[in-house]
Structures are given as structure tokens and as C-alpha cells.
Design an enzyme around this catalytic site. Sequence first.
Site, short mmCIF file in Angstrom:
data_model
loop_
_atom_site.label_atom_id
_atom_site.label_comp_id
_atom_site.label_asym_id
_atom_site.label_seq_id
_atom_site.Cartn_x
_atom_site.Cartn_y
_atom_site.Cartn_z
N PRO A 1 9.25 4.69 -12.69
CA PRO A 1 8.70 3.42 -12.32
C PRO A 1 9.85 2.38 -11.71
O PRO A 1 9.58 1.46 -11.01
CB PRO A 1 8.28 2.75 -13.60
CG PRO A 1 7.86 3.88 -14.60
CD PRO A 1 8.89 5.02 -14.10
N ASP B 1 -5.24 9.78 10.80
CA ASP B 1 -5.19 9.16 9.41
C ASP B 1 -4.81 7.90 9.12
O ASP B 1 -3.90 7.63 10.20
CB ASP B 1 -4.54 10.30 8.39
CG ASP B 1 -5.29 11.59 8.16
OD1 ASP B 1 -6.57 11.59 8.25
OD2 ASP B 1 -4.81 12.73 7.70
N GLU C 1 9.67 9.07 -23.45
CA GLU C 1 9.96 7.68 -23.11
C GLU C 1 10.70 7.68 -21.73
O GLU C 1 11.37 6.60 -21.24
CB GLU C 1 10.66 7.22 -24.14
CG GLU C 1 10.07 6.57 -25.30
CD GLU C 1 8.70 5.77 -25.01
OE1 GLU C 1 8.92 4.88 -24.29
OE2 GLU C 1 7.63 6.29 -25.37
N ARG D 1 0.37 18.65 3.85
CA ARG D 1 -0.69 18.58 4.79
C ARG D 1 -0.22 17.99 6.08
O ARG D 1 -0.75 18.14 7.09
CB ARG D 1 -1.87 17.74 4.40
CG ARG D 1 -1.28 16.12 4.07
CD ARG D 1 -2.56 15.34 3.27
NE ARG D 1 -3.53 15.41 4.07
CZ ARG D 1 -3.95 14.73 5.02
NH1 ARG D 1 -3.21 13.83 5.59
NH2 ARG D 1 -5.30 14.57 5.76
N1 SAH Z 1 9.49 4.54 -20.59
C1 SAH Z 1 9.25 4.51 -19.37
C2 SAH Z 1 7.91 5.48 -19.11
C3 SAH Z 1 8.22 6.87 -19.32
S1 SAH Z 1 6.58 7.78 -18.88
C4 SAH Z 1 9.01 3.22 -18.54
O1 SAH Z 1 8.29 2.26 -19.44
O2 SAH Z 1 9.28 3.00 -17.56
C5 SAH Z 1 7.62 9.56 -18.72
C6 SAH Z 1 7.81 9.91 -17.09
O3 SAH Z 1 6.59 9.75 -16.41
C7 SAH Z 1 9.22 8.97 -16.60
O4 SAH Z 1 10.21 9.65 -17.03
C8 SAH Z 1 8.54 9.42 -15.15
O5 SAH Z 1 9.08 10.85 -14.69
C9 SAH Z 1 7.21 9.39 -15.15
N2 SAH Z 1 6.78 8.47 -14.57
C10 SAH Z 1 5.84 7.42 -15.17
N3 SAH Z 1 5.43 6.42 -14.50
C11 SAH Z 1 5.88 6.75 -13.19
C12 SAH Z 1 5.68 6.22 -12.19
N4 SAH Z 1 4.68 5.03 -11.81
N5 SAH Z 1 6.03 6.96 -10.93
C13 SAH Z 1 6.70 8.01 -10.83
N6 SAH Z 1 6.83 8.61 -12.00
C14 SAH Z 1 6.63 8.09 -13.32
#
Ligand code: SAH
Length: 253
Positions: free
Chosen positions: A89, A169, A116, A154
Site C-alpha cells: 500500500p 483500449d 502484516e 496483453r
Molecule cells: N499491514 C499492511 C498490510 C499488509 S497486507 C498495511 O496495513 O499496510 C499483506 C501484503 O499484501 C503486503 O505486504 C503487500 O505485499 C500486499 N498488499 C496489501 N495491500 C496491497 C495493495 N493495496 N497493493 C499491493 N499490495 C498489497
Amino acid sequence: MRFDLLTLFPELLEPFLRVGINRRAFESGQVDVRLTNPRDFAHGNYKRVDDRPFGGGPGMVMLAEPLQAALQAVQADRADGAPVVLFSPVGRRLDHAQVVRWADSAGAVLVCGRYEGIDQRFIDAHVDEQVSLGDFVLSGGEVAAMALLDAVARLQPGVLGDADSHLMDSFNPELDGLLDCPHYTRPEQWNGTPVPPVLLSGHHEQIARWRREQRLALTAQYRPDLLEQARVQGRLDAQDERFLARHGLRGAT
Ligand code: SAH
């Protein structure tokens, strides 16, 4: 191009790589996707890949050590200094421009987090770039990796049946950067609704104009920011502006 995924759940990717229009790109190695499980690089009988967070709190954190060992094995094998990308994120939101950049690249090592997240020391030591799928939280990076690989595959030459079909697209700045027009297929009447007559006219110029106007109208309605961008970048001509003005569709100006 080669993408290496570091993932605790390679089985999630396997069916994805075997199905649909992109399958050709993956099976031919045009987009060579390799899966590496950090668990195979973990120590001890339990092959531990996560542990409780220092400082307390819920959930588990991925250990840096198995990830680093997996990464080093991949880097030794490909030896091209490919960037290490973490899905998170924290990252910049994935968009068409980023996808095009990856589609034209030699690939990357994609790191999928779970639980996490990952011990920050691994991120600080090894990650070059972070990519987000959007402002929401996934339970793992695999879905984000599939989104990136799908969009990249793609765009490879020959993957879509019609060589240029991706040019039409949404979001494509080589065309106009606008949203795609609506599409219709048989039957001509469905639930009492006919398809727009122009599409049955066989008049290619009029069809092209109608499609262009649909792109303009849809983008004005749903993504006025993209319409304004197209305008600023000089991708709207006088005929487009007349159409928009006539229908009171000015975008974000
Ligand atoms: N504790 C973190 C979320 C961990 S979720 C937080 O609150 O920001 C577990 C994993 O999912 C992350 O390490 C990441 O690799 C993936 N992930 C979660 N949300 C994502 C998103 N919006 N975009 C890309 N990867 C994501």
C-alpha cells in the site's frame, strides 16, 4: 522479459499462468514468469517464514532472512541487476504508464508480502520500488502481481489476436488516453433494445466518428480528469471540442 516472483503461495499463480489469452505469452516464455518460494530457503524443521512482531500487536511479520536468501538465489540466476519491486500500500498506484514501462522492460523481481507485511530491514536493504494496486488492503501481494503480469502480457506483440487491438483500449496515450467506447455484439435486438444503428451501417468513417464521440462522452462523464489531460496534451481536435460543447460535456475545465 523475465519476472521472478517471491511468494509463499506459488500455487495461486500457477492456474493464472495457464489460462486465457495471456497463456501464450507465459507458456512461450515471451513473458517468462518464475516462482520462488522463500519457504524453500527457510531454516529448521519447521521452515519458518514469519514470526511475531517486535513491540507486540496482532499478526505475524515475514522474516527477512528467507526472503533475502530467495532473492539472492534469483539474482545469482538471472544476473541482470533487475529491479526489486515490492507490492505494498506504500507504493505508487499502478496505472497504464507504469504498465507500459514494465511491458518494455527486461522484467523485475516481484516480492509478494503476506500477513502484516515484511520485516522493514529487508525492504530497506533490497527493495528498489514499491507498487500499490489501490487504496485498500489485500491479504497478499499475489493478486497485485497477477494484475501487473496480466496487464504487461496483453501488451506484448502477438498476444492479443489482433495485433493492434490494445491500441483501442482505455488509457492509451498513443490513441487519445480516453476511456474505451461501448461494445455490442449479436443479437441486433436484445431484451427489446437494438444496437446503435450506425454500427450496422457499414460506413467505416461514421462508425469511427461515433466511437470517438462515445469515448469523449464516456470520459467526460466518468473521468473528466482524463478528458482534461487529453485536452492539455493536445489530443482533442476542433471536431472533438465541437462535439463536447454541443452536448454540454466540457470535462474538468
Ligand atoms: N499491514 C499492511 C498490510 C499488509 S497486507 C498495511 O496495513 O499496510 C499483506 C501484503 O499484501 C503486503 O505486504 C503487500 O505485499 C500486499 N498488499 C496489501 N495491500 C496491497 C495493495 N493495496 N497493493 C499491493 N499490495 C498489497
